[in-house]
Write an enzyme that holds these catalytic residues in place. Structure first.
Site, PDB file in Angstrom:
ATOM      1  N   HIS A 269       0.794  -1.239   0.000  1.00  0.00           N
ATOM      2  CA  HIS A 269       0.000   0.000   0.000  1.00  0.00           C
ATOM      3  C   HIS A 269       0.815   1.272   0.000  1.00  0.00           C
ATOM      4  CE1 HIS A 269      -4.162  -1.422   0.535  1.00  0.00           C
ATOM      5  NE2 HIS A 269      -3.570  -2.491   1.040  1.00  0.00           N
TER       6      HIS A 269
ATOM      7  N   LYS B 291      -8.975  13.779   4.023  1.00  0.00           N
ATOM      8  CA  LYS B 291      -8.053  12.642   4.063  1.00  0.00           C
ATOM      9  C   LYS B 291      -7.177  12.819   5.283  1.00  0.00           C
ATOM     10  CE  LYS B 291      -6.788  13.984  -0.075  1.00  0.00           C
ATOM     11  NZ  LYS B 291      -6.815  12.749  -0.846  1.00  0.00           N
ATOM     12  N   ARG B 292      -6.386  11.798   5.634  1.00  0.00           N
ATOM     13  CA  ARG B 292      -5.479  11.970   6.753  1.00  0.00           C
ATOM     14  C   ARG B 292      -4.562  13.169   6.514  1.00  0.00           C
ATOM     15  NH1 ARG B 292      -5.394   8.181  11.022  1.00  0.00           N
ATOM     16  NH2 ARG B 292      -3.572   9.369  11.652  1.00  0.00           N
TER      17      ARG B 292
ATOM     18  N   LYS C 214       0.522  14.481   1.445  1.00  0.00           N
ATOM     19  CA  LYS C 214      -0.777  14.784   0.844  1.00  0.00           C
ATOM     20  C   LYS C 214      -0.936  16.290   0.570  1.00  0.00           C
ATOM     21  CE  LYS C 214      -3.200  10.822   2.957  1.00  0.00           C
ATOM     22  NZ  LYS C 214      -3.964  10.113   1.907  1.00  0.00           N
TER      23      LYS C 214
ATOM     24  N   LYS D  65     -14.472   8.465  -4.689  1.00  0.00           N
ATOM     25  CA  LYS D  65     -15.768   8.774  -4.076  1.00  0.00           C
ATOM     26  C   LYS D  65     -16.277  10.142  -4.554  1.00  0.00           C
ATOM     27  CE  LYS D  65     -13.942   6.679   0.124  1.00  0.00           C
ATOM     28  NZ  LYS D  65     -13.265   7.046   1.392  1.00  0.00           N
TER      29      LYS D  65
HETATM   30  C1  LIG Z   1     -12.002   7.180   1.730  1.00  0.00           C
HETATM   31  C2  LIG Z   1     -11.548   7.539   3.071  1.00  0.00           C
HETATM   32  C3  LIG Z   1     -10.191   7.768   3.314  1.00  0.00           C
HETATM   33  C4  LIG Z   1      -9.141   7.708   2.229  1.00  0.00           C
HETATM   34  O1  LIG Z   1      -8.961   8.985   1.666  1.00  0.00           O
HETATM   35  P1  LIG Z   1      -7.726   9.292   0.698  1.00  0.00           P
HETATM   36  O2  LIG Z   1      -7.990  10.652   0.208  1.00  0.00           O
HETATM   37  O3  LIG Z   1      -7.793   8.285  -0.390  1.00  0.00           O
HETATM   38  O4  LIG Z   1      -6.512   9.186   1.523  1.00  0.00           O
HETATM   39  C5  LIG Z   1      -9.811   8.107   4.600  1.00  0.00           C
HETATM   40  N1  LIG Z   1     -10.711   8.221   5.602  1.00  0.00           N
HETATM   41  C6  LIG Z   1     -12.015   8.011   5.391  1.00  0.00           C
HETATM   42  C7  LIG Z   1     -12.961   8.170   6.532  1.00  0.00           C
HETATM   43  C8  LIG Z   1     -12.483   7.660   4.133  1.00  0.00           C
HETATM   44  O5  LIG Z   1     -13.796   7.452   3.945  1.00  0.00           O
END
Ligand SMILES: *Cc1c(COP(=O)(O)O)cnc(C)c1O
Length: 813
Positions: A348, A534-535, A540, A646
């Site tokens: 990952h 996101k985190r 990022k 998403k």
């Molecule tokens: C989809 C999702 C992530 C992943 O987000 P990325 O932008 O792909 O890092 C992290 N946390 C939650 C709660 C999510 O639904």
């Protein structure tokens, strides 16, 4: 599984009486929630049993997905949807004067994951069941899950997430399936009289592992698979005996929190124990199950696939060997051949600091027998490779070197498949990060681009758009996400585009109300909703987003008559508790938000909202309302990303670097329907090779950039001078590890392009439609089908309906 309104109401009221002796009028929302949950579980329980029995009688191969994280979010609405009950229940409750939405909000998020990794595992659980595939999850039942985030004076504060404090209706504790897991102690080989050697594990700490099973309900197909999460307990016979408080604590801590702080030795050791705990419990229970059902372990690979999701469960390899060799007396060669056939591994990340390594001493002390087995696997690997390849390659690929155990090496050597999670990521694995392994085992490497459960991220999260899709292209997309492509027939249909705009507006207005309720900030719901969720991590680059907002603010202050396309910047992000730098960025964003949101002169043109406690259920509220999807990681750093998918599915326009799955989103929608900027992966690697990036030169040569950077330290943003200096130094003194300054001008230009595109609403809506129409290819249903065919070699089982037809069993209500 359908139900009439009348029957549902009758059953619901019966259940309320049974559980609480209450009428609907007397019941609290919590009573109503648990009553509905109990009824839902009691209903799918029949299919759950049938599914399990069907797997046992048809002897189909099953996959076990081992993951240290699962992030399902809330289960109630998803279960209702997948059972085919959602509309009926909503209408029936309405008749009873109950708003289903209020009930749904009672459920705590099941937050047993940090972010993308855990969410992927949960999207896969939904898709595996929905495809009727025989597959189960295996993980840890953390008592406190991921911390709950609060902002106090703009700082992140972590609170315990007591998600189990009021019980959990979805889970079933299965005492009869408990197993014991051994830690610590001393391992050696004892010679018997006949000269054979037997492994002895002396003075181990014995922990009782109790499984809690949760049904994973497939989408209207009657399949209900199992997510098995393990809890650690003190073995029964020892309960009153000699366990000291200290030892009891150690056992309780084992399943207490997700990712205990690993910035100190004790925390790291606990983490390693967690890994072995769920690996051992899960592997033992699989083998026990198959033995009990009369299978021959000599061809266990025809019945079992074990998937190692990232390296945390990599000890599945030596644990499987331990059981076959030590407990089942199989010879090593046979056991090893089976292990490789059973195991598969997903990588990952390529971030060096995230590649798991453990000191030999620690691993040996946590599980001495497992360490011996890893040593033997390593010894045989070196022996096998010696003479066939350069010693240098052997040194770089062996499992144990310089006192360190490399978990990724263990996972690759001990499995038949290693996959990356997006095309670019898989190519980087083959060509750079795992190149030596690729030369050794070219056929083991493959790509499986991540996917998302379209049911949760469209049907559950965005009913407004879902209904519009039904009216426009029919309902087949609800079963087959690729049918979203039918929407392309309407890309020039003004009526449909207008309806799309209306649906987005409904969602934006709803989110604006939520924002006001949560934060008190009133946002313009006709502004661009620009979303980065996101985190919080340096790679990022939330910082790049922040610098751009500072620029917009300075522009407006400099020229009060200036008009910009109004924007609401929406953030959601948790920082790891020990990640100081990430927390500094949160603080500065919060202080800038405070400054801008309260600056009368800015009016409605600019707002910043940082919503607390980013989670699956918060994501479900934000994503349907997003106009712009910020996917701005430094190229090569984001393995795939899934929030990008998403947001695309919900009609947001992606503003992105060519990183992870963003590249595949661009390929899907074409250059005209995405906004791309910044360094490419090749350019980033060229900088690394030539070591010629000088962040300071960008600062020096651009007046605009200099003003923005200086605002971090010159008091422009109040109450954040410490954090401002820290960020300033990371950029200039420490040469900007993630090329923020290099990409700044490109990013600003891309943002100007976004504003310009948005000003032409017709064009924007068409872009949005094209994104929705092409999001079907990122359905996790298709992703798991590819895993099933290429890696796990499993087939969809007979549906319970088929089994029922054959056995004349009756199970539906
Ligand atoms: C989809 C999702 C992530 C992943 O987000 P990325 O932008 O792909 O890092 C992290 N946390 C939650 C709660 C999510 O639904």
């Amino acid at each position: 599984m359908t139900i009439s309104k009348e029957l549902f109401k009758e059953k619901f009221m019966d259940m309320l009486t049974e559980k609480y002796a209450l009428s609907v009028e007397e019941a609290s929302p919590y009573d109503l929630y648990t009553t509905l949950a109990t009824l839902i579980r009691a209903t799918y329980a029949k299919d759950w049993g049938i599914t399990r029995r069907a797997y046992n009688t048809t002897h189909e191969k099953q996959v076990y997905y081992f993951s240290i994280e699962f992030l399902p979010g809330r289960m109630m609405k998803s279960n209702l949807l997948n059972m085919g009950w959602l509309d009926t229940v909503e209408a029936s409750l309405k008749d009873l004067g109950i708003d289903l939405e209020d009930i749904l909000e009672i459920e705590p998020d099941m937050a047993l994951g940090n972010g993308g990794l855990g969410r992927l595992a949960s999207c896969f659980m939904d898709s595996i069941a929905s495809e009727g595939l025989p597959g189960n999850g295996n993980g840890i039942r953390y008592k406190y899950g991921l911390f709950k985030q609060k902002f106090i004076d703009g700082y992140q504060v972590e609170l315990p997430n007591e998600w189990l404090s009021r019980g959990n209706t979805w889970e079933v504790r299965r005492d009869s399936k408990a197993v014991t897991v051994k830690f610590n102690g001393h391992a050696y080989l004892k010679e018997l009289e006949d000269g054979s050697l037997v492994p002895i594990h002396e003075n181990p700490t014995v922990v009782r592992a109790i499984p809690y099973d949760t049904g994973m309900v497939g989408y209207q197909n009657g399949t209900v698979n199992t997510l098995r999460l393990w809890d650690a307990e003190i073995p029964l016979e020892e309960e009153i005996n000699y366990r000291s408080i200290q030892q009891r604590r150690e056992i309780e801590d084992l399943t207490s929190v997700l990712y205990p702080d690993d910035s100190n030795e004790a925390g790291r050791r606990l983490r390693l124990m967690q890994e072995y705990f769920f690996v051992s419990a899960g592997t033992q229970s699989i083998i026990r199950h198959f033995k009990a059902n009369g299978y021959n372990l000599n061809n266990i690979d025809e019945y079992v696939a074990i998937h190692i999701n990232d390296t945390h469960p990599a000890m599945c390899v030596p644990e499987f060997m331990r059981i076959l060799v030590d407990e089942e007396q199989m010879n090593w060669e046979r056991a090893w051949a089976l292990t490789i056939k059973v195991m598969s591994y997903t990588n990952h990340t390529i971030l060096a600091e995230a590649l798991e390594k453990w000191p030999v001493e620690m691993l040996r002390s946590v599980q001495p027998r497992i360490y011996q087995i890893i040593e033997e696997i390593d010894r045989r690997f070196v022996e096998q490779m010696t003479g066939t390849i350069d010693w240098g390659i052997i040194e770089r690929t062996r499992i144990i070197s310089n006192g360190i155990v490399h978990m990724a090496h263990l996972a690759i050597i001990g499995s038949h498949s290693t996959n990356g999670v997006a095309k670019l990521h898989s190519d980087l694995l083959k060509n750079v990060v795992l190149h030596d392994f690729y030369r050794l085992y070219p056929s083991r490497f493959n790509n499986k681009t991540n996917g998302i459960a379209e049911r949760r991220w469209m049907q559950l999260a965005n009913p407004t758009l879902s209904h519009l899709l039904d009216e426009t292209i029919g309902t087949s997309w609800r079963f087959e996400a690729s049918d979203l492509y039918l929407l392309m027939n309407y890309k020039d249909d003004k009526k449909v585009l207008h309806a799309l705009a209306k649906a987005k507006q409904v969602n934006k207005t709803r989110l604006a109300k939520f924002i006001e309720k949560e934060t008190g900030v009133i946002v313009n719901d006709h502004a661009i909703f620009d979303v980065q969720i996101k985190r919080l991590h340096a790679y990022k680059r939330q910082l790049l987003n922040l610098l751009h907002i500072i620029k917009l603010y300075l522009d407006l202050k400099e020229d009060p008559k200036k008009k910009i396309q109004p924007r609401v910047f929406i953030f959601g992000a948790k920082a790891a508790p020990s990640y100081h730098y990430a927390k500094a960025i949160i603080k500065v964003i919060n202080e800038l938000a405070n400054l801008i949101n309260n600056d009368e002169s800015i009016k409605d043109q600019l707002k910043i909202v940082f919503l607390e406690n980013y989670s699956v259920s918060l994501a479900e509220k934000i994503i349907p309302a997003a106009d712009v999807s910020e996917q701005i990681s430094l190229a090569s750093k984001e393995a795939s990303g899934t929030s990008n998918m998403k947001l695309m599915l919900n009609g947001a326009i992606t503003l992105a670097t060519l990183d992870g799955a963003n590249i595949e989103i661009r390929d899907a929608v074409g250059d005209d329907n995405i906004v791309i900027f910044g360094l490419t992966e090749a350019e980033v690697y060229a900088y690394y090779e030539q070591a010629n990036y000088r962040a300071f030169e960008y600062y020096e040569s651009s007046v605009e950039l200099r003003k923005v950077i200086d605002a971090l330290i010159d008091g422009t943003i109040p109450n954040s001078s410490q954090e401002g200096i820290e960020i300033y130094d990371s950029l200039l003194k420490y040469n900007d590890e993630f090329f923020v300054l290099r990409d700044f001008a490109d990013y600003v230009a891309a943002q100007e392009k976004v504003a310009h595109l948005y000003s032409d609403q017709e064009k924007w809506l068409k872009m949005s439609l094209i994104n929705i129409a092409n999001a079907g290819r990122f359905s996790a249903d298709d992703t798991v089908k590819k895993y099933a065919e290429d890696i796990w070699r499993i087939k969809p089982n007979k549906t319970p309906q088929q089994v029922k037809d054959e056995t004349h069993d009756s199970y539906s209500i």
